[in-house]
Design an enzyme around this catalytic site. Sequence first.
Site, PDB file in Angstrom:
ATOM      1  N   ASP A 100       0.942  -1.252   0.084  1.00  0.00           N
ATOM      2  CA  ASP A 100       0.158  -0.089   0.115  1.00  0.00           C
ATOM      3  C   ASP A 100       0.983   1.271   0.154  1.00  0.00           C
ATOM      4  OD1 ASP A 100      -2.429  -1.514   0.330  1.00  0.00           O
ATOM      5  OD2 ASP A 100      -1.959  -1.761   2.295  1.00  0.00           O
ATOM      6  N   GLU A 101       1.923   0.929  -0.504  1.00  0.00           N
ATOM      7  CA  GLU A 101       2.848   2.395  -0.543  1.00  0.00           C
ATOM      8  C   GLU A 101       2.610   3.197  -1.892  1.00  0.00           C
ATOM      9  OE1 GLU A 101       5.521  -1.449   0.612  1.00  0.00           O
ATOM     10  OE2 GLU A 101       4.379  -0.689  -1.126  1.00  0.00           O
ATOM     11  N   LYS A 136       0.839   3.753  -8.528  1.00  0.00           N
ATOM     12  CA  LYS A 136       0.667   5.045  -8.892  1.00  0.00           C
ATOM     13  C   LYS A 136       1.949   5.573  -9.540  1.00  0.00           C
ATOM     14  CE  LYS A 136       1.277   9.669  -6.616  1.00  0.00           C
ATOM     15  NZ  LYS A 136       0.602  10.477  -7.336  1.00  0.00           N
ATOM     16  N   HIS A 169      -4.169  -1.836  -6.175  1.00  0.00           N
ATOM     17  CA  HIS A 169      -3.269  -0.437  -6.467  1.00  0.00           C
ATOM     18  C   HIS A 169      -4.621   0.457  -7.255  1.00  0.00           C
ATOM     19  CE1 HIS A 169       0.202  -3.128  -8.444  1.00  0.00           C
ATOM     20  NE2 HIS A 169       0.413  -2.906  -6.925  1.00  0.00           N
TER      21      HIS A 169
END
Length: 427
Positions: free
Chosen positions: A13-14, A18, A41
């Site tokens: 979840d970093e 994106k 994502h």
Amino acid sequence: MSSIVVVGTQWGDEGKGKITDFLAEQSDVIARFSGGNNAGHTIQFGGETYKLHLVPSGIFYKDKLAVIGNGVVVDPVALLKELDGLNERGIPTSNLRISNRAQVILPYHLAQDEYEERLRGDNKIGTTKKGIGPAYVDKVQRIGIRMADLLEKETFERLLKSNIEYKQAYFKGMFNETCPSFDDIFEEYYAAGQRLKEFVTDTSKILDDAFVADEKVLFEGAQGVMLDIDHGTYPFVTSSNPIAGNVTVGTGVGPTFVSKVIGVCKAYTSRVGDGPFPTELFDEDGHHIREVGREYGTTTGRPRRVGWFDSVVLRHSRRVSGITDLSINSIDVLTGLDTVKICTAYELDGKEITEYPANLDQLKRCKPIFEELPGWTEDVTSVRTLEELPENARKYLERISELCNVQISIFSVGPDREQTNLLKELW
């Protein structure tokens, strides 16, 4: 020949999707190499938000190939649902390619995931119950069904009957439960395979051809290094290897093809599910980060646990994944905090340590040692260069880079594609 690997440096979840989407614009091929639809994502551009689980982030560029490698476990029904959802929103998906060697997730994997987690009781590991672990177990036991098998009716029928016989005995003995029947599975999943048939191919050959043609290949990681089955917080980990080294196994290319590894992190830390989290916050600062950062799981919807940035974690990730460049996301989330903290080391039984312990009991005894820095109140969401950042925010990033011994090449000040900033050319 040029390639970049994007990996998460924390517990997932970093913002890897994106960053992959951002870098995909200059790529020719984007390939996933591990995990399954347990990954989530979120990509935002043009006023629209898209949530992907199996489909590579490069799918939004119709002139580029989006590859699901052999190291990914594929739920055909879930994948079709995702593709149909994209098509309904006007996103073409004809550029997708799926490895014929990728393992298939079937209903008995989902049932097994549920039953095993229930059996663990208080020792549950926080699985997403998507069947990922059981599918990887079948792969290692050499009873897994691959995409190539799913497409051949007689092969799929024979393997499915054999597996259901085995699973029926296992489910009865271990859980006193029944396995989904052949009739429950065969027609639906064979039909799903036929719908996906046009995408299924030898993706290793596609990638090799791309390298021969001197094209740019972007490898998209799932989860994060701290969820790696070997190098993460075992046993509270995923069932695969999200580290950069798994690119070669999970896509069928040689290690000499990897040029750079970009480690993606947040300006703080988050985690979904159970397991050690030394810098976890339970106070107002934690509440601020969770709400401003919208810290709820893309796949599960569960509130994420949040904490201060942990340089011990990132140094470990840098070492085991060979990270050459750092991408720091969600800097905007920390705006408004009087003080921001970075964990520089741990205290274990009265001694200071700077490396991440392998032993879970030792890790539970670790207390974070923090360095405090002044916060900032200025709005950073329109910042495009490091120089434009408030001085305190800039010093915070510089200190992270110094502690982790890796250069910052990308930073992000919001969820949108246009809020991602490149500090140096990476291709």
